[in-house]
Design a protein around this motif. Structure first.
Motif, PDB file in Angstrom:
ATOM      1  N   GLU A   1      -2.637   0.674  -4.172  1.00 35.34           N
ATOM      2  CA  GLU A   1      -2.267  -0.665  -3.731  1.00 35.34           C
ATOM      3  C   GLU A   1      -1.860  -1.504  -4.934  1.00 35.34           C
ATOM      4  O   GLU A   1      -2.290  -1.245  -6.057  1.00 35.34           O
ATOM      5  CB  GLU A   1      -3.416  -1.333  -2.979  1.00 35.34           C
TER       6      GLU A   1
ATOM      7  N   ALA B   1       0.846  -1.199   0.000  1.00 32.32           N
ATOM      8  CA  ALA B   1       0.000   0.000   0.000  1.00 32.32           C
ATOM      9  C   ALA B   1       0.879   1.245   0.000  1.00 32.32           C
ATOM     10  O   ALA B   1       1.906   1.301   0.690  1.00 32.32           O
ATOM     11  CB  ALA B   1      -0.925   0.009   1.206  1.00 32.32           C
TER      12      ALA B   1
ATOM     13  N   ILE C   1      -4.696   6.657  -2.111  1.00 31.09           N
ATOM     14  CA  ILE C   1      -4.174   5.390  -1.617  1.00 31.09           C
ATOM     15  C   ILE C   1      -4.051   4.454  -2.801  1.00 31.09           C
ATOM     16  O   ILE C   1      -5.034   4.202  -3.508  1.00 31.09           O
ATOM     17  CB  ILE C   1      -5.083   4.784  -0.537  1.00 31.09           C
TER      18      ILE C   1
ATOM     19  N   THR D   1      -4.474   3.237  -7.998  1.00 27.49           N
ATOM     20  CA  THR D   1      -5.355   3.933  -7.073  1.00 27.49           C
ATOM     21  C   THR D   1      -6.504   3.065  -6.597  1.00 27.49           C
ATOM     22  O   THR D   1      -7.186   2.412  -7.380  1.00 27.49           O
ATOM     23  CB  THR D   1      -5.937   5.198  -7.743  1.00 27.49           C
TER      24      THR D   1
ATOM     25  N   ILE E   1       0.547   5.277   0.524  1.00 29.38           N
ATOM     26  CA  ILE E   1      -0.318   6.328   1.066  1.00 29.38           C
ATOM     27  C   ILE E   1       0.328   7.655   0.710  1.00 29.38           C
ATOM     28  O   ILE E   1       1.377   8.009   1.248  1.00 29.38           O
ATOM     29  CB  ILE E   1      -0.472   6.175   2.589  1.00 29.38           C
TER      30      ILE E   1
END
Length: 206
Positions: free
Chosen positions: A140, A126, A138, A152, A128
């Protein structure tokens, strides 16, 4: 995507504050000047959290090997240089800052900061991220060897963010066999489908 945007609309102020305050505290704890353009000296007294071992190839400071290329259908192409810092303070989190400058004028351009986490026992990562444009997202994705692909999952922005609004960001970090780090960023907005936006390579400076 729109559902995700609404879900985070109410947490924009607190999320932005947490990202910047926590990042500032993390860098201060590691003994480096907060948001300094100089690369912080590695804190050898703090061991790398074992969870981060698969991402240890990112750690350190990187500078663009040559100017990167910025493109998008709605803007004039541009060239930029960039400095990256990836550090840790012993937590299962990588702290980072990205600072870009116009290649010809050296004028500050996009800036990003945030945290990278990895789900223990997996290759799920992840990202951030907060940007000086007023965007928080965020991302991932998965780590495969020394390649990290992210996309995203949710986007938030300040109420007066410039239009058209960014709706999706995808990025790939790749450590090449020659030891250089490569980053490619793809972006989609309200009125444009995903298109390559940034591409740049870096050399490790420390």
């Amino acid at each position: 995507m729109h559902r995700g945007v609404r879900d985070v609309d109410y947490v924009i102020p607190s999320l932005l504050l947490k990202v910047f305050v926590d990042l500032r505290l993390s860098f201060c704890t590691s003994g480096s000047a907060s948001f300094s353009m100089a690369c912080p000296v590695a804190n050898t007294a703090v061991e790398l959290n074992p969870v981060l071992q698969p991402l240890n190839w990112l750690l350190g400071c990187w500078e663009s090997d040559e100017p990167g290329e910025g493109t998008f259908p709605t803007i004039k192409p541009f060239r930029y240089t960039e400095k990256l810092q990836f550090s840790h303070v012993g937590q299962p989190v990588i702290n980072y800052t990205f600072n870009a400058f116009h290649a010809e004028t050296n004028k500050p351009m996009h800036r990003e900061c945030g945290f990278i986490r990895i789900q223990p026992g997996t290759n799920k990562v992840a990202f951030i991220n907060a940007q000086n444009t007023g965007l928080v997202d965020i991302e991932e994705g998965e780590l495969t060897g020394q390649q990290l692909k992210l996309q995203t999952q949710s986007v938030a922005r300040i109420s007066f963010a410039k239009e058209p609004h960014v709706q999706q960001i995808s990025r790939v970090f790749q450590l090449r066999p020659d030891g250089k780090l490569e980053q490619t960023v793809t972006m989609a907005t309200d009125n444009q489908p995903p298109s390559q936006h940034l591409h740049i390579t870096y050399r490790r400076s420390s």
